[in-house]
Motif scaffolding. Sequence first.
Motif, short mmCIF file in Angstrom:
data_model
loop_
_atom_site.label_atom_id
_atom_site.label_comp_id
_atom_site.label_asym_id
_atom_site.label_seq_id
_atom_site.Cartn_x
_atom_site.Cartn_y
_atom_site.Cartn_z
N ARG A 11 28.89 46.56 66.53
CA ARG A 11 27.92 47.50 67.08
C ARG A 11 26.55 47.32 66.42
O ARG A 11 25.51 47.31 67.09
CB ARG A 11 28.41 48.93 66.90
N GLU A 12 26.54 47.16 65.09
CA GLU A 12 25.27 46.95 64.39
C GLU A 12 24.60 45.65 64.85
O GLU A 12 23.38 45.59 65.00
CB GLU A 12 25.52 46.91 62.88
N MET A 44 20.94 45.40 66.68
CA MET A 44 19.85 44.59 66.14
C MET A 44 19.31 43.62 67.17
O MET A 44 18.10 43.35 67.23
CB MET A 44 20.32 43.82 64.91
N LEU A 45 20.19 43.08 68.02
CA LEU A 45 19.77 42.07 68.98
C LEU A 45 19.16 42.65 70.24
O LEU A 45 18.53 41.91 71.01
CB LEU A 45 20.96 41.19 69.35
N ARG A 46 19.29 43.95 70.46
CA ARG A 46 18.83 44.53 71.72
C ARG A 46 17.35 44.26 71.99
O ARG A 46 16.99 43.82 73.09
CB ARG A 46 19.12 46.03 71.73
N GLU A 58 15.48 41.85 75.10
CA GLU A 58 14.41 42.30 75.99
C GLU A 58 13.21 41.36 75.92
O GLU A 58 12.55 41.10 76.92
CB GLU A 58 14.01 43.73 75.63
N LYS A 59 12.91 40.84 74.71
CA LYS A 59 11.77 39.93 74.54
C LYS A 59 12.04 38.56 75.17
O LYS A 59 11.12 37.93 75.70
CB LYS A 59 11.44 39.77 73.06
N SER A 97 25.31 34.41 72.45
CA SER A 97 26.73 34.54 72.15
C SER A 97 26.85 35.02 70.70
O SER A 97 26.90 34.21 69.77
CB SER A 97 27.44 33.20 72.33
N PRO A 98 26.83 36.36 70.49
CA PRO A 98 26.92 36.88 69.12
C PRO A 98 28.35 36.86 68.60
O PRO A 98 29.29 37.17 69.33
CB PRO A 98 26.39 38.31 69.25
#
Length: 306
Positions: free
Chosen positions: A229-230, A234-236, A240-241, A248-249
């Motif tokens: 979840r963390e 962080m990647l959200r 968007e950018k 693929s996290p």
Amino acid sequence: MTRTITAGLDGSPESLAAADWAAREAQLRDLTLRLVNAWEWQPPVYAPAPGLGVPVPPSDLQRAEAQRLLEEARSRVAGRRPGLRIDVDAIGGLPVPALLKASEDAELLVLGSRGLGKVTGFLLGSVSVAVLARCERPVVLVRSGGQREEEPSPALSASGLPATPGHRDVVLGLDLHKPGDAVIDFAFDAASRRAARLRIVHGWTVPPYYYGGELMPGLNDEPATRVRRELADMLRPWREKYPDVEISPQATVGGAGRHLVDASHEASLVVVGRRIRRAAIGAHIGPVTQALLHHSASPVAVVPHD
């Protein structure tokens, strides 16, 4: 001043491989390629036998040899990439300070590094270590004979994930506790320019109530869920950018070094961060980066951050 992609040359096959990689990167970024050579002769680190001096070539011969090397490299690269803007610069001075100075006007600095024989990876010399530890611009290390990043990925990667056709993955080693925006942005930008998937690897430590890699009876997998979840949170903003980048996290148990080395065999580039420390003593290269530099199968970008 317009920044360049700068490659340091010393005439070795490794530095020529670095020049080729830098040329492709310059085309991807529509920047000028700058080939540099620090021509001042550096004496060997070993001491000569008693009574035997080490002859120093005259400075005019050193400068002429540097210019010859650079012109040959320019001709070689230009023949492969017509239309690429290429500058060459024979710099007076010892290699480490000269390369650090040259990096100040660069988007990134590209250096060659010898492979470890039968073990895939890099063998860092004193110049590479000193430059890498002190450079405040991204540094990419390239070895001779490494896999070409233009090679298409296999239909299914060794990790079992479907691979992006046409270009190998860009891999990012991400530390959730000290991520560094510059590191993340570099990796997303590299993947976007290559139209490649970005594989993100975060290694985390198993809590003490795990046993043998498995949860003890009666306990759930809340820690793993929290880490995932963390990572997603962080990647959200980066999703968007860079909406065009497929990511693929992966949150993997254990140190990140081994996982990054494994991932490098399917990668066009592996990106890691390095905290900027301005103390005069110490190499300032963390253990994960050290492990990756010694065993990576692909070029490695080390991005400094505060």
